[in-house]
Design a protein around this motif. Structure first.
Motif, PDB file in Angstrom:
ATOM      1  N   GLU A  35       4.038   4.595  -4.173  1.00  0.00           N
ATOM      2  CA  GLU A  35       3.413   4.109  -5.413  1.00  0.00           C
ATOM      3  C   GLU A  35       3.719   4.969  -6.639  1.00  0.00           C
ATOM      4  O   GLU A  35       2.996   4.917  -7.628  1.00  0.00           O
ATOM      5  N   SER A  59       6.186   0.844  -2.251  1.00  0.00           N
ATOM      6  CA  SER A  59       5.173   0.397  -3.196  1.00  0.00           C
ATOM      7  C   SER A  59       4.610  -0.926  -2.711  1.00  0.00           C
ATOM      8  O   SER A  59       5.340  -1.779  -2.225  1.00  0.00           O
ATOM      9  N   TYR A  60       3.300  -1.096  -2.830  1.00  0.00           N
ATOM     10  CA  TYR A  60       2.683  -2.366  -2.462  1.00  0.00           C
ATOM     11  C   TYR A  60       2.756  -3.369  -3.600  1.00  0.00           C
ATOM     12  O   TYR A  60       3.133  -4.507  -3.421  1.00  0.00           O
ATOM     13  N   ASP A  61       2.375  -2.941  -4.793  1.00  0.00           N
ATOM     14  CA  ASP A  61       2.226  -3.899  -5.873  1.00  0.00           C
ATOM     15  C   ASP A  61       3.141  -3.644  -7.057  1.00  0.00           C
ATOM     16  O   ASP A  61       3.150  -4.402  -8.000  1.00  0.00           O
ATOM     17  N   LYS A  86      10.028  -2.414  -1.762  1.00  0.00           N
ATOM     18  CA  LYS A  86      10.094  -2.697  -3.198  1.00  0.00           C
ATOM     19  C   LYS A  86      10.886  -1.669  -4.005  1.00  0.00           C
ATOM     20  O   LYS A  86      10.663  -1.513  -5.211  1.00  0.00           O
TER      21      LYS A  86
END
Length: 168
Positions: A35, A59-61, A86
């Motif tokens: 992140e 990264s998730y988002d 990502k």
């Protein structure tokens, strides 16, 4: 520095340029750079690690900004879950010749990758390993691979060529 612990730099923002991890580092914990935002250069991994743990650079988002070709050092035998999830600007991946397993979501959303050659020692490509690599056009898989998990290449909308490479 020889050891980077779990979540050591997790969530750092505003980091720019290249990330060069020196060869003195023998351990990088899971989520160590997960992140993080702002990287806009290359990622250089140390030659002395044998595992890239879960979510180390993922990264998730958001989207990780590493650019250029990602070269996995030859000592690496295992790439953990979502390790590079990502990292959408990585243009290519050179996997370690000693790699044996690519875990779930390892390269999910790495949308700039166009070609992947799976090394001969890999036996498992886990679920969603290359999910949504939308510019992936060619995959070469050795006959040693005995398991390609569910949805391993789902969302690879430009995948046109899959080669099963024999040992001969």
């Amino acid at each position: 520095v020889t050891y980077i612990g779990t979540s050591a730099f997790y969530g750092c923002t505003g980091l720019t340029g290249n990330l060069v991890i020196p060869n003195s580092v023998t351990y990088i914990g899971g989520y160590a750079f997960g992140e993080c935002r702002g990287f806009d250069g290359t990622l250089t991994l140390p030659n002395n690690i044998d595992t890239i743990r879960e979510f180390t650079f993922g990264s998730y988002d958001g989207v990780m900004g590493f650019t250029g070709e990602l070269i996995i050092p030859n000592n690496v035998k295992y790439i953990g879950q979502a390790a590079f999830q990502k990292c959408s600007s990585i243009s290519g991946v050179k996997l370690s010749d000693n790699l044996t397993r690519v875990d779930r979501y390892a390269f999910t959303g790495c949308s700039s990758i166009t070609e992947v050659e799976i090394p001969n020692d890999v036996t498992n490509i886990e679920d969603y390993a290359f999910d949504s690599c939308i510019n992936l056009k060619s995959v070469t898989i050795p006959t040693n691979v005995t398991n390609i998990g569910s949805f391993a290449f789902i969302g690879c909308t430009n995948l046109k060529k899959v080669v099963i490479k024999s040992d001969a």
